[in-house]
Write a protein that holds these residues in place. Sequence first.
Motif, PDB file in Angstrom:
ATOM      1  N   ASN A 168      -0.884   0.872   1.280  1.00 32.72           N
ATOM      2  CA  ASN A 168       0.362   1.275   0.620  1.00 32.72           C
ATOM      3  C   ASN A 168       1.584   0.926   1.456  1.00 32.72           C
ATOM      4  O   ASN A 168       2.603   0.481   0.921  1.00 32.72           O
ATOM      5  CB  ASN A 168       0.346   2.771   0.295  1.00 32.72           C
ATOM      6  CG  ASN A 168      -0.626   3.092  -0.815  1.00 32.72           C
ATOM      7  OD1 ASN A 168      -0.914   2.257  -1.675  1.00 32.72           O
ATOM      8  ND2 ASN A 168      -1.156   4.301  -0.799  1.00 32.72           N
ATOM      9  N   THR A 210      -7.047   1.733  -7.089  1.00 31.79           N
ATOM     10  CA  THR A 210      -5.589   1.722  -7.164  1.00 31.79           C
ATOM     11  C   THR A 210      -5.162   2.431  -8.443  1.00 31.79           C
ATOM     12  O   THR A 210      -5.943   2.547  -9.387  1.00 31.79           O
ATOM     13  CB  THR A 210      -5.036   0.285  -7.163  1.00 31.79           C
ATOM     14  OG1 THR A 210      -5.691  -0.463  -8.193  1.00 31.79           O
ATOM     15  CG2 THR A 210      -5.236  -0.389  -5.820  1.00 31.79           C
ATOM     16  N   LEU A 264       2.108  -2.853   1.136  1.00 31.46           N
ATOM     17  CA  LEU A 264       2.423  -3.316  -0.209  1.00 31.46           C
ATOM     18  C   LEU A 264       3.924  -3.480  -0.439  1.00 31.46           C
ATOM     19  O   LEU A 264       4.361  -4.437  -1.072  1.00 31.46           O
ATOM     20  CB  LEU A 264       1.850  -2.335  -1.230  1.00 31.46           C
ATOM     21  CG  LEU A 264       1.605  -2.824  -2.637  1.00 31.46           C
ATOM     22  CD1 LEU A 264       0.724  -4.062  -2.652  1.00 31.46           C
ATOM     23  CD2 LEU A 264       0.961  -1.715  -3.451  1.00 31.46           C
ATOM     24  N   GLU A 265       4.707  -2.574   0.110  1.00 32.13           N
ATOM     25  CA  GLU A 265       6.155  -2.633  -0.071  1.00 32.13           C
ATOM     26  C   GLU A 265       6.737  -3.942   0.443  1.00 32.13           C
ATOM     27  O   GLU A 265       7.694  -4.475  -0.116  1.00 32.13           O
ATOM     28  CB  GLU A 265       6.813  -1.452   0.640  1.00 32.13           C
ATOM     29  CG  GLU A 265       8.305  -1.403   0.479  1.00 32.13           C
ATOM     30  CD  GLU A 265       8.938  -0.172   1.099  1.00 32.13           C
ATOM     31  OE1 GLU A 265      10.165  -0.061   0.989  1.00 32.13           O
ATOM     32  OE2 GLU A 265       8.229   0.648   1.698  1.00 32.13           O
ATOM     33  N   PRO A 271       6.420  -6.828  -3.046  1.00 33.89           N
ATOM     34  CA  PRO A 271       7.447  -5.845  -3.435  1.00 33.89           C
ATOM     35  C   PRO A 271       7.439  -5.466  -4.914  1.00 33.89           C
ATOM     36  O   PRO A 271       7.694  -4.317  -5.258  1.00 33.89           O
ATOM     37  CB  PRO A 271       8.762  -6.531  -3.059  1.00 33.89           C
ATOM     38  CG  PRO A 271       8.402  -7.592  -2.091  1.00 33.89           C
ATOM     39  CD  PRO A 271       6.989  -7.978  -2.379  1.00 33.89           C
ATOM     40  N   LYS A 331      -0.296   2.151  -6.265  1.00 32.45           N
ATOM     41  CA  LYS A 331      -0.717   2.831  -5.038  1.00 32.45           C
ATOM     42  C   LYS A 331      -2.218   2.696  -4.873  1.00 32.45           C
ATOM     43  O   LYS A 331      -2.980   2.828  -5.834  1.00 32.45           O
ATOM     44  CB  LYS A 331      -0.398   4.333  -5.098  1.00 32.45           C
ATOM     45  CG  LYS A 331       1.058   4.675  -5.178  1.00 32.45           C
ATOM     46  CD  LYS A 331       1.681   4.651  -3.821  1.00 32.45           C
ATOM     47  CE  LYS A 331       3.116   5.122  -3.917  1.00 32.45           C
ATOM     48  NZ  LYS A 331       3.972   4.541  -2.956  1.00 32.45           N
ATOM     49  N   HIS A 342       4.929  -2.778  -5.545  1.00 28.61           N
ATOM     50  CA  HIS A 342       5.467  -1.524  -5.007  1.00 28.61           C
ATOM     51  C   HIS A 342       6.470  -0.919  -5.988  1.00 28.61           C
ATOM     52  O   HIS A 342       6.450   0.283  -6.259  1.00 28.61           O
ATOM     53  CB  HIS A 342       6.103  -1.776  -3.642  1.00 28.61           C
ATOM     54  CG  HIS A 342       6.786  -0.588  -3.066  1.00 28.61           C
ATOM     55  ND1 HIS A 342       6.085   0.462  -2.523  1.00 28.61           N
ATOM     56  CD2 HIS A 342       8.094  -0.277  -2.957  1.00 28.61           C
ATOM     57  CE1 HIS A 342       6.945   1.380  -2.103  1.00 28.61           C
ATOM     58  NE2 HIS A 342       8.169   0.948  -2.359  1.00 28.61           N
ATOM     59  N   LYS A 343       7.338  -1.747  -6.554  1.00 29.02           N
ATOM     60  CA  LYS A 343       8.336  -1.261  -7.518  1.00 29.02           C
ATOM     61  C   LYS A 343       7.685  -0.724  -8.787  1.00 29.02           C
ATOM     62  O   LYS A 343       8.208   0.189  -9.419  1.00 29.02           O
ATOM     63  CB  LYS A 343       9.325  -2.374  -7.867  1.00 29.02           C
ATOM     64  CG  LYS A 343      10.288  -2.676  -6.746  1.00 29.02           C
ATOM     65  CD  LYS A 343      11.228  -3.809  -7.113  1.00 29.02           C
ATOM     66  CE  LYS A 343      12.097  -4.156  -5.914  1.00 29.02           C
ATOM     67  NZ  LYS A 343      12.935  -5.323  -6.163  1.00 29.02           N
TER      68      LYS A 343
END
Length: 154
Positions: free
Chosen positions: A14, A41, A17-18, A22, A30, A25-26
């Motif tokens: 997690n 996930t 991932l950001e 991206p 998770k 993530h947006k």
Amino acid sequence: MANDATPPLNEIVNGALEFTIPIAHKMGVKATEVRPGYAATKVPIEGNGNHFGVMYAGVLFTVAEILGGALAVASFDGALYYPLVKDLHIYFRKPAATDVTAVAELSEAEIARIAEEAELKGKSDFTLKATVTDANGVVVAETEGIYQLRAHRK
């Protein structure tokens, strides 16, 4: 005494991932459980709907595709190898009107085969099947992908 405990693998996925993907993530993707040979996930319906009130197809694809990377983090040495997706097919089964969860597994034997081949040849292809279910346990999509574990270039 210093706390040198490694965070759970899902927290590592997690956190990465950001920065690595991206857009996922947006979407709110998770990793809920990650261990060698297993990854799950989840993604919320909120903010991920389409024009007729169910989850957008691209979100369903993403929550399942991310599993290949999560499994690689848990099953292989990231200092030596990285994963990539070569091909992925999604089979939409039912509309998803709730949060969804995706799950995929690799056997110990398959993990050993992939690691051995990657060490010998610098890469190894593997097939990963995932199931995506809604909050009621209904299968809303299934995927079958060809992933590759590849050695970092020296």
